[in-house]
Scaffold this motif. Structure first.
Motif, mmCIF file in Angstrom:
data_model
loop_
_atom_site.group_PDB
_atom_site.id
_atom_site.type_symbol
_atom_site.label_atom_id
_atom_site.label_comp_id
_atom_site.label_asym_id
_atom_site.label_seq_id
_atom_site.Cartn_x
_atom_site.Cartn_y
_atom_site.Cartn_z
ATOM 1 N N LEU A 87 51.016 38.324 28.083
ATOM 2 C CA LEU A 87 50.420 37.051 27.700
ATOM 3 C C LEU A 87 50.472 36.062 28.868
ATOM 4 N N PHE A 88 51.617 35.975 29.524
ATOM 5 C CA PHE A 88 51.729 35.049 30.649
ATOM 6 C C PHE A 88 50.841 35.477 31.811
ATOM 7 N N ARG A 89 50.677 36.774 31.988
ATOM 8 C CA ARG A 89 49.794 37.255 33.040
ATOM 9 C C ARG A 89 48.354 36.842 32.739
ATOM 10 N N VAL A 90 47.938 36.996 31.470
ATOM 11 C CA VAL A 90 46.591 36.583 31.072
ATOM 12 C C VAL A 90 46.418 35.085 31.260
ATOM 13 N N MET A 91 47.454 34.314 30.847
ATOM 14 C CA MET A 91 47.374 32.859 31.015
ATOM 15 C C MET A 91 47.252 32.486 32.490
ATOM 16 N N ALA A 92 47.996 33.154 33.326
ATOM 17 C CA ALA A 92 47.938 32.861 34.760
ATOM 18 C C ALA A 92 46.565 33.216 35.323
ATOM 19 N N ASN A 93 46.003 34.338 34.891
ATOM 20 C CA ASN A 93 44.676 34.734 35.367
ATOM 21 C C ASN A 93 43.619 33.733 34.932
ATOM 22 N N ILE A 94 43.681 33.317 33.668
ATOM 23 C CA ILE A 94 42.699 32.347 33.162
ATOM 24 C C ILE A 94 42.859 31.024 33.904
ATOM 25 N N ASN A 95 44.079 30.590 34.110
ATOM 26 C CA ASN A 95 44.335 29.343 34.823
ATOM 27 C C ASN A 95 43.788 29.418 36.245
ATOM 28 N N GLU A 96 44.020 30.549 36.909
ATOM 29 C CA GLU A 96 43.544 30.707 38.286
ATOM 30 C C GLU A 96 42.022 30.740 38.333
ATOM 31 N N GLU A 97 41.401 31.428 37.379
ATOM 32 C CA GLU A 97 39.931 31.468 37.348
ATOM 33 C C GLU A 97 39.350 30.078 37.128
ATOM 34 N N MET A 98 39.933 29.316 36.183
ATOM 35 C CA MET A 98 39.418 27.975 35.909
ATOM 36 C C MET A 98 39.649 27.055 37.106
#
Length: 138
Positions: A92-103
């Motif tokens: 979950l944190f990996r997904v959150m980090a990826n989404i944050n980085e993409e945004m």
């Protein structure tokens, strides 16, 4: 009598005097050896008692270890669940980090960095992605 006979008589008298001197210490040595015999006679019984006590102690220890193994066997699934939760949180944190980085890469807004809004923006993006997934599942 000649000198050899006199020498033998003197040596004999000296030996007789030595025997009288050593009677008392030899009697004491006899008592000590008798007491030692009495002590060693009890030794086999004492060793049997010690070995029996040791055997009982080891049996109790083995029983305690067996009970601990049973209890750990009952707790093992809980540890597996905790491990699975940890793995899920990591994903979950990996997904959150990826989404944050993409945004962050898409917006590249200097105001976000100035006011440290990256984390809030990431949580909002995660909420939006969850909303989109629920919408697609319905």
């Amino acid at each position: 009598m000649d000198w050899a006979g006199l020498g033998v008589i003197i040596i004999g008298l000296a030996m007789l005097g030595l025997v009288f001197l050593l009677v008392k210490p030899l009697k004491s040595l006899t008592k000590v050896l008798a007491n030692l015999q009495n002590t060693t006679n009890d030794l086999p019984n004492q060793m049997t008692e010690i070995m029996t006590g040791l055997k009982n102690t080891l049996s109790s220890a083995n029983e305690a270890i067996r009970q601990l193994n049973e209890q750990f066997g009952k707790i093992a699934p809980i540890f597996q669940i905790i491990g699975n939760i940890g793995t899920s949180l990591q994903n979950l944190f990996r997904v959150m980090a990826n989404i944050n980085e993409e945004m962050r890469q898409k917006t590249d807004n200097p105001m976000m960095e100035h006011y440290h809004l990256e984390g809030i923006y990431g949580v909002m993006a995660l909420g939006y992605s969850i909303y989109q997934r629920r919408k697609t599942k319905k």
